[in-house]
Write an enzyme that holds these catalytic residues in place. Structure first.
Site, PDB file in Angstrom:
ATOM      1  CG  HIS A  68      -0.187   0.040   2.522  1.00 47.58           C
ATOM      2  ND1 HIS A  68       0.393   1.178   3.013  1.00 47.58           N
ATOM      3  CD2 HIS A  68       0.060  -0.943   3.441  1.00 47.58           C
ATOM      4  CE1 HIS A  68       0.980   0.914   4.180  1.00 47.58           C
ATOM      5  NE2 HIS A  68       0.799  -0.361   4.460  1.00 47.58           N
ATOM      6  CB  SER A 136       1.082   5.943  -3.643  1.00 47.28           C
ATOM      7  OG  SER A 136       1.456   7.258  -3.311  1.00 47.28           O
ATOM      8  CD  GLU A 264       1.036  14.835 -17.283  1.00 43.62           C
ATOM      9  OE1 GLU A 264       0.070  15.463 -17.778  1.00 43.62           O
ATOM     10  OE2 GLU A 264       1.143  14.615 -16.052  1.00 43.62           O
ATOM     11  CG  HIS A 286      -2.612   8.747  -5.723  1.00 36.59           C
ATOM     12  ND1 HIS A 286      -1.480   8.761  -6.518  1.00 36.59           N
ATOM     13  CD2 HIS A 286      -2.196   8.369  -4.480  1.00 36.59           C
ATOM     14  CE1 HIS A 286      -0.435   8.417  -5.791  1.00 36.59           C
ATOM     15  NE2 HIS A 286      -0.834   8.174  -4.566  1.00 36.59           N
TER      16      HIS A 286
END
Length: 312
Positions: A68, A136, A264, A286
């Site tokens: 996570h 992330s 990007e 996200h």
């Protein structure tokens, strides 16, 4: 395939009973894990207690390790796990300082230390090799893990991974102004965080959000220490060398409306990893595995089928 959603009519009946918010929170979390065929477990790694989710029933297929992101926990993967076909062995830990794992020292929160903790976690469970996914911060850890321990990884899946700031994001702008929307400090911050992180915000029952906020406020100092450790790691790790050292094939999934890490940057990872494929998801922020869990599971499973064990 594990399917199904929470029986919300049943939940409404529970809401009518004299249960505390924490009772309801725990009941909802249990139901979601059960829908995914998962159960909680705990193991000790020296001074650390690591909480994790695993299959309720033994599975003999490929081992999938899911990592996570910052401020998240193992249950960030539960809804996606519910859409993965049966047969995979699932291991979904809480990183130190997150979820139900123990709080650690600041040195244990760097990317390098987190990767080493995952190696010890796998060693304790007798797992030699995994297909690894990270979101992330967990994506950044996955990238480092695959470069540092290539013999332990068959493939990697990166969901909006951290590590590149070539293309700045709205988070970068907020940080430059002295504000970190990812750290919950007071009432109302959780709602703001969810709006910032999620473009396709799923239904979250009131007891979950209010308890999540209270837990996050209580962890404010720990979260700030973890965030600083991750920033310091990013400053001295050479991403180009790390990416070029990855031998495993990589699936890169990125929400096109990600405000935390600019989509990007997917091209940075795709250009740096020798064998990489990119999937950009329209209308997603996200955390794709939370926002579009079925699509995320479909992409990962399809990628795994294209890269069988022993093909490297």
């Amino acid at each position: 395939m594990k399917k199904g959603h929470l029986a919300w009519p049943v939940l409404l009946l529970v809401l009518l009973a004299s249960c505390s918010r924490y009772d309801l929170y725990n009941w909802i979390i249990h139901q979601e894990r059960d829908q995914a065929g998962l159960e909680p477990a705990m193991l000790e790694l020296g001074d650390l207690s690591i909480s994790y989710l695993r299959n309720q029933s033994p599975a003999s297929g490929r081992t999938l390790l899911m990592v996570h992101g910052f401020g998240g926990n193992k249950d960030n993967w539960t809804r996606m796990a519910a859409h993965l076909p049966d047969g995979y062995r699932l291991l979904i830990p809480d990183l130190p300082g997150h979820g139900d794992s123990s709080v650690a020292s600041p040195d244990d929160y760097t990317v390098e230390a987190q990767a080493a903790t995952l190696v010890a976690f796998l060693d304790e469970l007798g797992v030699e090799k995994v297909d690894m996914a990270g979101n992330s911060m967990g994506g950044g850890i996955t990238v480092y893990f695959a470069s540092r321990y290539p013999e332990r990884v068959t493939s990697i899946a990166l969901f909006d991974p951290a590590g590149s700031n070539r293309y700045p994001s709205q988070l970068d702008k907020a940080l430059a102004e002295g504000n970190n929307p990812l750290v919950v400090k007071e009432s109302g911050d959780m709602d703001n965080l969810l709006d910032f992180v999620l473009e396709k915000r799923p239904f979250i029952p009131w007891p979950l959000e209010s308890v999540m906020e209270e837990k996050a406020i209580a962890r404010q100092q720990t979260n700030e220490a973890i965030f600083q450790a991750i920033l310091s790691s990013s400053e001295h790790l050479a991403l180009d060398r790390i990416l070029s050292a990855i031998k495993a094939p990589a699936l890169i999934v990125w929400g096109k409306q990600d405000r935390v890490l600019a989509p990007e940057n997917a091209e940075v990872f795709a250009q740096g990893i020798p064998d990489a494929r990119v999937e950009l998801l329209e209308g997603v922020g996200h955390v794709p595995m939370v926002e579009v869990p079925e699509r995320s599971a479909e992409l990962w499973h399809g990628f795994l089928q294209q890269h069988p064990r022993g093909a490297l």
